[in-house]
Scaffold this motif. Structure first.
Motif, mmCIF file in Angstrom:
data_model
loop_
_atom_site.group_PDB
_atom_site.id
_atom_site.type_symbol
_atom_site.label_atom_id
_atom_site.label_comp_id
_atom_site.label_asym_id
_atom_site.label_seq_id
_atom_site.Cartn_x
_atom_site.Cartn_y
_atom_site.Cartn_z
ATOM 1 N N HIS A 294 -58.528 -8.075 -54.219
ATOM 2 C CA HIS A 294 -59.593 -8.601 -53.349
ATOM 3 C C HIS A 294 -60.873 -8.885 -54.130
ATOM 4 O O HIS A 294 -61.596 -9.832 -53.805
ATOM 5 C CB HIS A 294 -59.889 -7.614 -52.214
ATOM 6 N N HIS B 138 -50.160 -12.404 -53.335
ATOM 7 C CA HIS B 138 -50.890 -11.331 -52.649
ATOM 8 C C HIS B 138 -50.677 -11.451 -51.129
ATOM 9 O O HIS B 138 -50.377 -10.455 -50.451
ATOM 10 C CB HIS B 138 -52.384 -11.435 -53.013
ATOM 11 N N GLU C 163 -48.643 -8.837 -48.527
ATOM 12 C CA GLU C 163 -49.181 -8.324 -47.261
ATOM 13 C C GLU C 163 -48.249 -8.656 -46.096
ATOM 14 O O GLU C 163 -47.988 -7.816 -45.231
ATOM 15 C CB GLU C 163 -50.577 -8.909 -47.010
ATOM 16 N N GLU D 227 -59.860 -7.222 -43.997
ATOM 17 C CA GLU D 227 -58.805 -6.332 -44.498
ATOM 18 C C GLU D 227 -59.404 -5.035 -45.032
ATOM 19 O O GLU D 227 -58.879 -3.951 -44.781
ATOM 20 C CB GLU D 227 -57.978 -7.038 -45.579
HETATM 21 FE FE LIG Z 1 -55.591 -9.188 -48.912
#
Ligand SMILES: [Fe+2]
Ligand SMILES: [Fe+2]
Length: 143
Positions: free
Chosen positions: A14, A54, A58, A117
């Protein structure tokens, strides 16, 4: 905030995403097409090699394993998945042609998404997922 070790890699990614978000929303309205193109030529391989994987980690690992222990039908997860769709839409539009409005929208969307998130989704996973599930998340997430 200290992240559970199962989520450390995603959280670390992130930080990288936030740098890209800023480069997008900071690009001036008057940026010539060549500058937009240059930024996108740098971004699109990163999207393919890092950010899209990524998202897939998730969608394909984190959330399905979360669903073993808790109900994923909650506002922050609905919002997270909608944001994945909107971000993917904007990347597809930009692969087709540069557009400063879409670049700004994507930058803001990435920033908001990472904030959601980090503030809502990951704390919920840490709260609701069992240790066994967190271990599974950690071992399944693709590096
Ligand atoms: Fe993420
Ligand atoms: Fe995400």
């Amino acid at each position: 905030m200290k992240r559970h070790e199962a989520l450390v890699q995603l959280s670390h990614e992130h930080h990288h995403g936030l740098v890209w978000a800023k480069r997008f929303y900071d690009l001036p309205d008057s940026a010539p097409l060549a500058d937009q193109q240059e930024l996108l030529e740098e971004f699109l391989p990163i999207w393919r090699d890092e950010i899209n994987p990524h998202f897939r980690n998730e969608e394909e690992i984190l959330l399905p394993l979360f669903d073993v222990d808790a109900d994923p039908d909650v506002e922050c997860i609905r919002q997270m998945l909608q944001q994945h769709i909107h971000i993917r839409r904007d990347v597809l539009l930009l692969e087709f042609e540069p557009n400063i409005e879409v670049i700004h929208r994507l930058g803001n969307a990435l920033k908001e998404h990472i904030r959601l998130e980090e503030r809502d989704v990951f704390p919920l996973v840490e709260e609701k997922a069992s240790q066994e599930t967190l271990d599974a998340i950690q071992s399944q997430i693709e590096k």
